[in-house]
Write a protein that holds these residues in place. Structure first.
Motif, PDB file in Angstrom:
ATOM      1  N   LEU A 353       0.833  -1.203   0.000  1.00 39.89           N
ATOM      2  CA  LEU A 353       0.000   0.000   0.000  1.00 39.89           C
ATOM      3  C   LEU A 353       0.868   1.255   0.000  1.00 39.89           C
ATOM      4  N   LYS A 354       1.948   1.215   0.767  1.00 41.92           N
ATOM      5  CA  LYS A 354       2.844   2.368   0.823  1.00 41.92           C
ATOM      6  C   LYS A 354       3.390   2.667  -0.571  1.00 41.92           C
ATOM      7  N   GLY A 355       3.845   1.625  -1.264  1.00 42.76           N
ATOM      8  CA  GLY A 355       4.377   1.822  -2.610  1.00 42.76           C
ATOM      9  C   GLY A 355       3.331   2.402  -3.548  1.00 42.76           C
ATOM     10  N   LEU A 356       2.127   1.874  -3.473  1.00 45.15           N
ATOM     11  CA  LEU A 356       1.056   2.344  -4.365  1.00 45.15           C
ATOM     12  C   LEU A 356       0.649   3.778  -4.051  1.00 45.15           C
ATOM     13  N   LEU A 357       0.581   4.103  -2.763  1.00 45.51           N
ATOM     14  CA  LEU A 357       0.226   5.476  -2.394  1.00 45.51           C
ATOM     15  C   LEU A 357       1.316   6.429  -2.889  1.00 45.51           C
ATOM     16  N   ASP A 358       2.580   6.034  -2.711  1.00 42.67           N
ATOM     17  CA  ASP A 358       3.690   6.864  -3.204  1.00 42.67           C
ATOM     18  C   ASP A 358       3.583   7.083  -4.709  1.00 42.67           C
ATOM     19  N   ASP A 359       3.256   6.022  -5.449  1.00 40.28           N
ATOM     20  CA  ASP A 359       3.187   6.100  -6.908  1.00 40.28           C
ATOM     21  C   ASP A 359       1.989   6.889  -7.418  1.00 40.28           C
ATOM     22  N   ARG A 360       0.822   6.617  -6.800  1.00 35.36           N
ATOM     23  CA  ARG A 360      -0.413   7.100  -7.425  1.00 35.36           C
ATOM     24  C   ARG A 360      -1.069   8.286  -6.718  1.00 35.36           C
ATOM     25  N   ILE A 361      -0.797   8.467  -5.422  1.00 36.02           N
ATOM     26  CA  ILE A 361      -1.584   9.411  -4.638  1.00 36.02           C
ATOM     27  C   ILE A 361      -0.767  10.614  -4.147  1.00 36.02           C
ATOM     28  N   THR A 362       0.404  10.343  -3.567  1.00 39.68           N
ATOM     29  CA  THR A 362       1.162  11.404  -2.888  1.00 39.68           C
ATOM     30  C   THR A 362       1.437  12.600  -3.792  1.00 39.68           C
ATOM     31  N   SER A 363       1.691  12.321  -5.083  1.00 40.74           N
ATOM     32  CA  SER A 363       2.082  13.415  -5.981  1.00 40.74           C
ATOM     33  C   SER A 363       0.892  14.177  -6.564  1.00 40.74           C
ATOM     34  N   LEU A 364      -0.334  13.722  -6.296  1.00 40.73           N
ATOM     35  CA  LEU A 364      -1.490  14.458  -6.831  1.00 40.73           C
ATOM     36  C   LEU A 364      -1.528  15.854  -6.198  1.00 40.73           C
ATOM     37  N   PRO A 365      -1.801  16.887  -7.024  1.00 37.37           N
ATOM     38  CA  PRO A 365      -1.744  18.259  -6.479  1.00 37.37           C
ATOM     39  C   PRO A 365      -2.733  18.493  -5.335  1.00 37.37           C
ATOM     40  N   ASP A 369      -0.936  15.362   2.380  1.00 41.36           N
ATOM     41  CA  ASP A 369      -0.101  14.467   3.178  1.00 41.36           C
ATOM     42  C   ASP A 369      -0.691  13.056   3.103  1.00 41.36           C
ATOM     43  N   VAL A 370       0.187  12.074   3.186  1.00 46.03           N
ATOM     44  CA  VAL A 370      -0.252  10.674   3.228  1.00 46.03           C
ATOM     45  C   VAL A 370       0.402  10.031   4.437  1.00 46.03           C
ATOM     46  N   ARG A 371      -0.398   9.425   5.307  1.00 45.97           N
ATOM     47  CA  ARG A 371       0.135   8.805   6.531  1.00 45.97           C
ATOM     48  C   ARG A 371      -0.318   7.351   6.594  1.00 45.97           C
ATOM     49  N   LEU A 372       0.594   6.484   6.975  1.00 44.30           N
ATOM     50  CA  LEU A 372       0.275   5.057   6.960  1.00 44.30           C
ATOM     51  C   LEU A 372       0.969   4.344   8.108  1.00 44.30           C
ATOM     52  N   GLN A 373       0.245   3.515   8.818  1.00 45.42           N
ATOM     53  CA  GLN A 373       0.821   2.592   9.790  1.00 45.42           C
ATOM     54  C   GLN A 373       0.023   1.294   9.690  1.00 45.42           C
ATOM     55  N   GLY A 374       0.700   0.214   9.339  1.00 44.77           N
ATOM     56  CA  GLY A 374      -0.018  -1.044   9.171  1.00 44.77           C
ATOM     57  C   GLY A 374      -1.091  -0.896   8.121  1.00 44.77           C
ATOM     58  N   LEU A 375      -2.319  -1.271   8.454  1.00 44.38           N
ATOM     59  CA  LEU A 375      -3.425  -1.054   7.515  1.00 44.38           C
ATOM     60  C   LEU A 375      -4.355   0.043   8.009  1.00 44.38           C
ATOM     61  N   MET A 376      -3.735   1.140   8.461  1.00 46.32           N
ATOM     62  CA  MET A 376      -4.456   2.371   8.777  1.00 46.32           C
ATOM     63  C   MET A 376      -3.798   3.465   7.940  1.00 46.32           C
ATOM     64  N   ALA A 377      -4.537   4.021   6.985  1.00 46.25           N
ATOM     65  CA  ALA A 377      -3.949   5.069   6.149  1.00 46.25           C
ATOM     66  C   ALA A 377      -4.850   6.295   6.145  1.00 46.25           C
ATOM     67  N   GLY A 378      -4.228   7.457   6.141  1.00 44.66           N
ATOM     68  CA  GLY A 378      -4.958   8.715   6.020  1.00 44.66           C
ATOM     69  C   GLY A 378      -4.398   9.497   4.853  1.00 44.66           C
ATOM     70  N   ILE A 379      -5.256   9.880   3.920  1.00 47.40           N
ATOM     71  CA  ILE A 379      -4.846  10.695   2.785  1.00 47.40           C
ATOM     72  C   ILE A 379      -5.476  12.069   2.982  1.00 47.40           C
ATOM     73  N   GLU A 380      -4.623  13.029   3.332  1.00 48.43           N
ATOM     74  CA  GLU A 380      -5.146  14.352   3.643  1.00 48.43           C
ATOM     75  C   GLU A 380      -5.204  15.200   2.386  1.00 48.43           C
ATOM     76  N   LEU A 381      -6.397  15.662   2.080  1.00 48.67           N
ATOM     77  CA  LEU A 381      -6.595  16.510   0.908  1.00 48.67           C
ATOM     78  C   LEU A 381      -6.421  17.966   1.317  1.00 48.67           C
ATOM     79  N   ALA A 382      -6.095  18.809   0.349  1.00 49.28           N
ATOM     80  CA  ALA A 382      -5.863  20.221   0.645  1.00 49.28           C
ATOM     81  C   ALA A 382      -6.780  21.081  -0.217  1.00 49.28           C
ATOM     82  N   PRO A 383      -8.051  21.189   0.163  1.00 50.18           N
ATOM     83  CA  PRO A 383      -8.960  22.016  -0.639  1.00 50.18           C
ATOM     84  C   PRO A 383      -8.544  23.481  -0.593  1.00 50.18           C
ATOM     85  N   PRO A 384      -8.632  24.191  -1.729  1.00 51.10           N
ATOM     86  CA  PRO A 384      -8.185  25.589  -1.775  1.00 51.10           C
ATOM     87  C   PRO A 384      -9.117  26.540  -1.029  1.00 51.10           C
TER      88      PRO A 384
END
Ligand SMILES: *Cc1c(COP(=O)(O)O)cnc(C)c1O
Length: 441
Positions: A353-365, A369-384
């Motif tokens: 999951l970490k690899g996939l988030l790094d590849d597909r999610i982290t770089s989206l504008p 922030d992307v946070r992960l521990q085990g199978l708990m992940a938080g993808i923080e969006l930054a609405p303008p």
């Protein structure tokens, strides 16, 4: 007999009909009911494996584990069998002054694995009640030992411990619960895990206030409800050490992190800490039945021993404490976690999951922030801007694609079952990437 005809599924088999019936009689938690029908709720007909199936037969991958409780999926034959076998032996008998064999067996099994010395188990039904019990035990512990003035708790920013009044008091508010502030007791508040100075600040507060502190309460490793904020294990170890040095009880709330979620059976293990009180809930019964537990160490338990009916007794108990059906499932669940080597899957799927988030999610504008521990992940969006409801809209877009998610504000939370497969992890991340791109374009 008429009621049966009235509730016959065939009468209203479509989602709209069920949503109407639902909103006419059911009050959903954390949900504004005036708009509930307009927010496309999924009305589950049944669940199986890692999916829930709605009343129209649409299938959704349960990527939030039914709000963090499901560990091995739905309708696990082995768990179903354990439940059926216990039904023939009685669903429930009271724990108040009497015992039940299956609850003794569960407690013995848990004794082998919980990170608590000489553990004793006080059962309840919900995580909040496990926390409530821990707070009351910590408070009374000092009184029973003849120590006065130890009546405060230290808790953390971003903490979530449940929604009863005591649990809310040690929680960091938020979620629109500020309105209850007049009912809550005051606590000492250290910074949350989102502030890297949290361990140092907490240690200083403990040193300064030790003589007033009954206990420190913390979610080890991950503050889940504040958007998957990660606390480093060294900071937790230092916290536990300082509590020990200053003779302050440590309560670890593992309601969310317990039973393998973070990659070890309990998050305390990663920090090498053994709290005086441990709160368990959510995954205890694999997501099958409402059961929680407050685990007290031997010294804490011993402080409540005294003459019959004396004031040293813990005068607290819940009707469904130690439910036999839940206990039977919980025992089988512990066995399966081991037999199926579930923790290895958590760790493998987590790094995938970490690899996939790094590849597909982290770089989206749109992603902050992307946070992960085990199978708990938080993808923080930054609405303008405020009020764009990106978190909710992104999750609605994944649901429309058959992946069930639910946000915490603008943090999209991934909390798949611990038995999730590689293929499903790929599907969740792929769907999320599409949804974020669509909503934030
Ligand atoms: C969910 C949760 C609770 C509350 O549990 P309920 O069963 O919902 O009452 C308490 N603490 C933590 C860390 C939680 O995640």
């Amino acid at each position: 007999m008429r009621a049966v005809a009235l509730y016959d599924r065939a009468v209203t088999g479509n989602t709209k009909g069920w949503v109407d019936r639902d909103s006419a009689v059911v009050w959903h938690g954390f949900t504004q009911m005036s708009v509930y029908p307009d927010n496309s709720p999924v009305i589950v007909d049944h669940a199986e494996g890692h999916e829930v199936i709605d009343v129209e037969g649409n299938r959704y991958l349960d990527a939030i584990s039914s709000l963090w409780v499901t560990t091995l999926g739905h309708c696990v034959p082995e768990l179903d069998d354990a439940l059926r076998a216990q039904i023939d032996r009685g669903a429930h008998t009271t724990m108040l002054g009497n015992g039940n064999r299956v609850v003794i067996e569960l407690s013995e099994a848990l004794t082998q694995v919980v990170p608590v010395n000489d553990p004793h188990f006080l059962y309840a039904s919900d995580g909040a009640c496990a926390v409530e019990q821990a707070l009351k035990i910590a408070f009374q512990y000092w009184i029973n030992r003849g120590v006065t003035g130890r009546n405060k708790f230290l808790a953390f920013g971003g903490a979530y411990h449940g929604d009863t009044i005591g649990a809310l008091s040690v929680g960091a508010r938020g979620f629109g619960t500020d309105i209850f502030d007049p009912l809550l007791f005051p606590v000492l508040r250290a910074p949350g895990f989102d502030d890297p100075t949290w361990p140092d600040a907490a240690l200083r507060m403990i040193e300064t206030n030790a003589s007033q502190l009954a206990a420190v309460i913390v979610e080890p490793l991950v503050q889940g409800a504040s958007g998957i904020q990660l606390g480093d294990p060294d900071g937790l170890a230092a916290l536990a050490e300082t509590c020990r040095e200053h003779n302050v009880l440590l309560i670890c709330d593992e309601v969310a992190t317990g039973f393998g979620r973070t990659g070890t059976l309990f998050a305390c293990e990663a920090a090498g800490i053994r709290p005086d009180l441990l709160c368990l809930g959510k995954g205890l019964t694999a997501g099958y039945l409402a059961m929680s537990a407050t685990v007290a160490s031997g010294p804490v338990f011993d402080a409540f021993l005294g003459p019959d009916l004396s004031e040293k007794t813990l005068y607290h108990g819940h009707s469904y404490s130690g439910n036999a059906l839940a206990a039977a499932v919980a025992i089988r669940h512990l066995e399966l976690l081991k037999a199926w080597n579930v923790l290895a899957n958590v760790r493998e799927r987590s790094s995938e999951l970490k690899g996939l988030l790094d590849d597909r999610i982290t770089s989206l504008p749109a992603v902050k922030d992307v946070r992960l521990q085990g199978l708990m992940a938080g993808i923080e969006l930054a609405p303008p801007a405020d009020g764009l409801l990106w978190g909710r809209k992104v999750c609605a877009a994944t649901v429309a694609r058959g992946v069930l998610l639910r946000p915490l504000g603008d943090v999209v939370v991934l909390m798949p079952p611990l038995t999730i497969t590689s293929e499903e992890i790929h599907r969740i991340v792929g769907t999320l990437a599409e949804a974020i791109t669509e909503v934030t374009a």
